[in-house]
Design a protein around this motif. Structure first.
Motif, PDB file in Angstrom:
ATOM      1  N   GLU A  70      17.817  -3.894  -2.661  1.00 38.93           N
ATOM      2  CA  GLU A  70      17.705  -3.807  -1.216  1.00 38.93           C
ATOM      3  C   GLU A  70      16.268  -3.974  -0.758  1.00 38.93           C
ATOM      4  N   SER A  71      15.463  -4.643  -1.589  1.00 38.08           N
ATOM      5  CA  SER A  71      14.037  -4.730  -1.317  1.00 38.08           C
ATOM      6  C   SER A  71      13.755  -5.485  -0.026  1.00 38.08           C
ATOM      7  N   LYS A  72      13.013  -4.833   0.877  1.00 41.62           N
ATOM      8  CA  LYS A  72      12.660  -5.439   2.155  1.00 41.62           C
ATOM      9  C   LYS A  72      11.287  -6.083   2.029  1.00 41.62           C
ATOM     10  N   ILE A  73      11.216  -7.214   1.311  1.00 40.17           N
ATOM     11  CA  ILE A  73       9.936  -7.836   1.061  1.00 40.17           C
ATOM     12  C   ILE A  73       9.734  -9.026   1.981  1.00 40.17           C
TER      13      ILE A  73
ATOM     14  N   LYS B 213       0.834  -1.209   0.000  1.00 43.81           N
ATOM     15  CA  LYS B 213       0.000   0.000   0.000  1.00 43.81           C
ATOM     16  C   LYS B 213       0.867   1.258   0.000  1.00 43.81           C
ATOM     17  N   ASP B 214       1.954   1.239   0.773  1.00 40.87           N
ATOM     18  CA  ASP B 214       2.866   2.393   0.794  1.00 40.87           C
ATOM     19  C   ASP B 214       3.503   2.600  -0.575  1.00 40.87           C
ATOM     20  N   ARG B 215       3.861   1.498  -1.211  1.00 46.60           N
ATOM     21  CA  ARG B 215       4.491   1.614  -2.523  1.00 46.60           C
ATOM     22  C   ARG B 215       3.523   2.170  -3.563  1.00 46.60           C
TER      23      ARG B 215
ATOM     24  N   LEU C 166       8.553   5.426   1.766  1.00 44.39           N
ATOM     25  CA  LEU C 166       7.347   4.744   1.297  1.00 44.39           C
ATOM     26  C   LEU C 166       7.670   3.596   0.340  1.00 44.39           C
ATOM     27  N   ALA C 167       8.831   3.651  -0.301  1.00 46.82           N
ATOM     28  CA  ALA C 167       9.222   2.589  -1.233  1.00 46.82           C
ATOM     29  C   ALA C 167       9.764   1.360  -0.513  1.00 46.82           C
ATOM     30  N   HIS C 168      10.091   1.489   0.782  1.00 45.59           N
ATOM     31  CA  HIS C 168      10.590   0.367   1.598  1.00 45.59           C
ATOM     32  C   HIS C 168      11.769  -0.351   0.941  1.00 45.59           C
TER      33      HIS C 168
ATOM     34  N   LEU D 112       7.788  -1.685  -7.933  1.00 47.96           N
ATOM     35  CA  LEU D 112       6.941  -1.367  -6.795  1.00 47.96           C
ATOM     36  C   LEU D 112       5.504  -1.869  -6.915  1.00 47.96           C
ATOM     37  N   ALA D 113       4.994  -2.043  -8.125  1.00 43.04           N
ATOM     38  CA  ALA D 113       3.579  -2.388  -8.290  1.00 43.04           C
ATOM     39  C   ALA D 113       3.315  -3.828  -7.850  1.00 43.04           C
ATOM     40  N   PRO D 114       2.253  -4.078  -7.045  1.00 37.40           N
ATOM     41  CA  PRO D 114       1.864  -5.450  -6.720  1.00 37.40           C
ATOM     42  C   PRO D 114       1.544  -6.223  -8.000  1.00 37.40           C
TER      43      PRO D 114
END
Length: 463
Positions: A447-450, A233-235, A439-441, A375-377
């Motif tokens: 470095e994606s924090k998924i 949602k933030d992304r 907001l991109a986390h 970033l898009a789901p």
């Protein structure tokens, strides 16, 4: 000993999936058709009805108004085009449908009547809406999450766009202005037929991307039913903010096809050393020429910049691109002053303006496409890409309104206003960069924090 033959879709060429080059050439010919038509659009509308190569005889204001509506609808249709891909056909089949509609639309434009002109534009609007968001999403789908080649892949793809954009105004523009407007439109149609042929031939290299996420598949069903996480949602929030910048960027940049195109035709001294006069539509190729020659240098600059540990996030690049593009309008302000003093302005002002516009575009546009795929789901990938192109379309409409306003306010005032106001907006985004990046986390630069669930979602892109 037997050798293992790799499936067609896993083959590599120059370090990238072969499918990238199929999409490259498809988009190159699609953009050839679109930019060939765009180069002629306003010039054809204002051409006198009594001339040997007759147009509609419209005023500048009327032509710019239709240009704004047309270019807005072309990109706004990407929202339903993205929905069709996500819900009904998948990206790959929707691109195929878009190509068919574009072939029909450009062929109809080659016919000589006002009715067929509007019908052709209608089919092109539908075709671009189906093709544009989904072919861009498919480029992202060629790479796994955290693949460092993704941004470079989009730069290569962007080169295809601009090779088509460079050739079309020269070829279609010359034929349209000097022989027949409708022959020029016909050449755009031929380009689109080539693009569709390439896409059909290259399907074997695209078997793993652009497929419909269906409830018939258990993993797909889990993905579709799973609610969005807070990170997702933030992304989406930061993507929507970036879309506002995209609207502003194209509202200024797209003066190229409207106000600046008419300025080149009516107020610029286009005599080449007294030997011949350069057609106004040829100046539509300057931007693409600079992209082809400068894309590698701009990409290398940002890579070197990042290796030095300096700020290189996508939002920063978009803001810098906005500022550089805005400053290009300072040259158009100078052109306006020269016209007021001498009754015409020199060609070099247009070329210098397009140079800065191009550098700004290279900083902002390919990066923003890659940013969306990061970033898009996944289950909303095409719809969100469609929103990006819709933002581009709204920018085009605003561009038309700005062009119309120049007829009353004056071109110097409009060019100078864009240079100052858009630069200030870019500076404001840079000031607000830290909260926007949060907001991109950490989705960028590997470095994606998924979460584990999100990681599973990304893997679905390969099925």
């Amino acid at each position: 000993m037997t050798s293992v033959v790799k499936p067609a879709h896993t083959k590599q060429l120059f370090g990238h999936p072969v499918g990238l080059y199929i999409l490259f050439f498809t988009e190159m010919w699609e953009r050839f058709s679109y930019y060939g038509m765009r180069a002629l659009f306003t010039l054809f509308l204002v051409a006198e009805t009594t001339s040997s190569n007759a147009g509609f005889g419209w005023t500048n204001d009327e032509a710019l108004a239709l240009y704004g509506w047309y270019t807005m609808l072309v990109y706004l249709s990407s929202v339903p085009g993205g929905w069709i891909a996500d819900k009904l056909l998948g990206q790959k089949k929707t691109v195929m449908l878009g190509g068919v509609l574009l072939c029909i639309g450009h062929a109809i434009l080659a016919l000589n009547s006002e009715t067929t002109f509007y019908i052709g534009c209608f089919f092109i609007i539908l075709g671009v809406g189906c093709l544009k968001p989904n072919i861009s999403s498919m480029v992202g789908g060629l790479y796994k999450q955290k693949d460092e080649r993704r941004d470079l892949g989009f730069y290569i793809f962007y080169m295809g766009i601009n090779i088509g954009g460079f050739l079309a105004p020269i070829i279609c523009g010359y034929v349209g202005e000097n022989i027949s407007w409708h022959y020029g439109f016909g050449l755009a149609a031929i380009g689109m037929f080539f693009g569709q042929a390439v896409y059909i031939w290259g399907q074997k290299y695209l078997t793993h991307v652009g497929n419909l996420i269906s409830r018939k598949n258990e993993k797909d069903r889990e993905l579709l039913d799973r609610p969005l996480s807070k990170i997702e949602k933030d992304r989406i929030k930061v993507l929507l903010i970036s879309f506002l910048l995209i609207i502003l960027f194209w509202a200024a940049f797209e003066q190229a096809g409207g106000l600046m195109n008419l300025y080149a035709s009516q107020k610029t001294d286009r005599s080449f050393f007294g030997l011949f006069e350069i057609p106004a539509s040829v100046f539509q190729s300057v931007n693409s020429f600079f992209i082809i020659t400068l894309a590698t240098a701009v990409g290398a600059f940002w890579l070197k910049w990042r290796k030095k540990g300096k700020e290189s996030s996508s939002m920063f690049k978009i803001a810098v691109g906005l500022i550089i593009m805005a400053l290009g309008f300072g040259f158009m302000s100078a052109a306006s002053l020269q016209y007021e003093a001498n009754g015409s302005s020199a060609m070099y002002w247009l070329i210098l303006a397009y140079l800065l516009h191009t550098i700004g575009e290279l900083c902002a546009s390919p990066v923003s496409l890659s940013y969306i795929t990061k970033l898009a789901p996944l289950k909303y990938a095409s719809i969100i890409m469609g929103l990006y192109w819709a933002a581009t379309g709204l920018g085009n409409k605003v561009a038309g309104l700005i062009g119309q306003a120049s007829q009353e306010l004056g071109e110097f005032e409009i060019f100078t206003g864009i240079a100052v106001i858009w630069s200030l907006i870019g500076v404001l985004v840079i000031v607000m960069l830290k909260p926007l990046k949060r907001l991109a986390h950490g989705a960028e630069d590997g470095e994606s924090k998924i979460s584990d669930e999100e990681a599973e979602d990304f893997e679905l892109a390969d099925h």
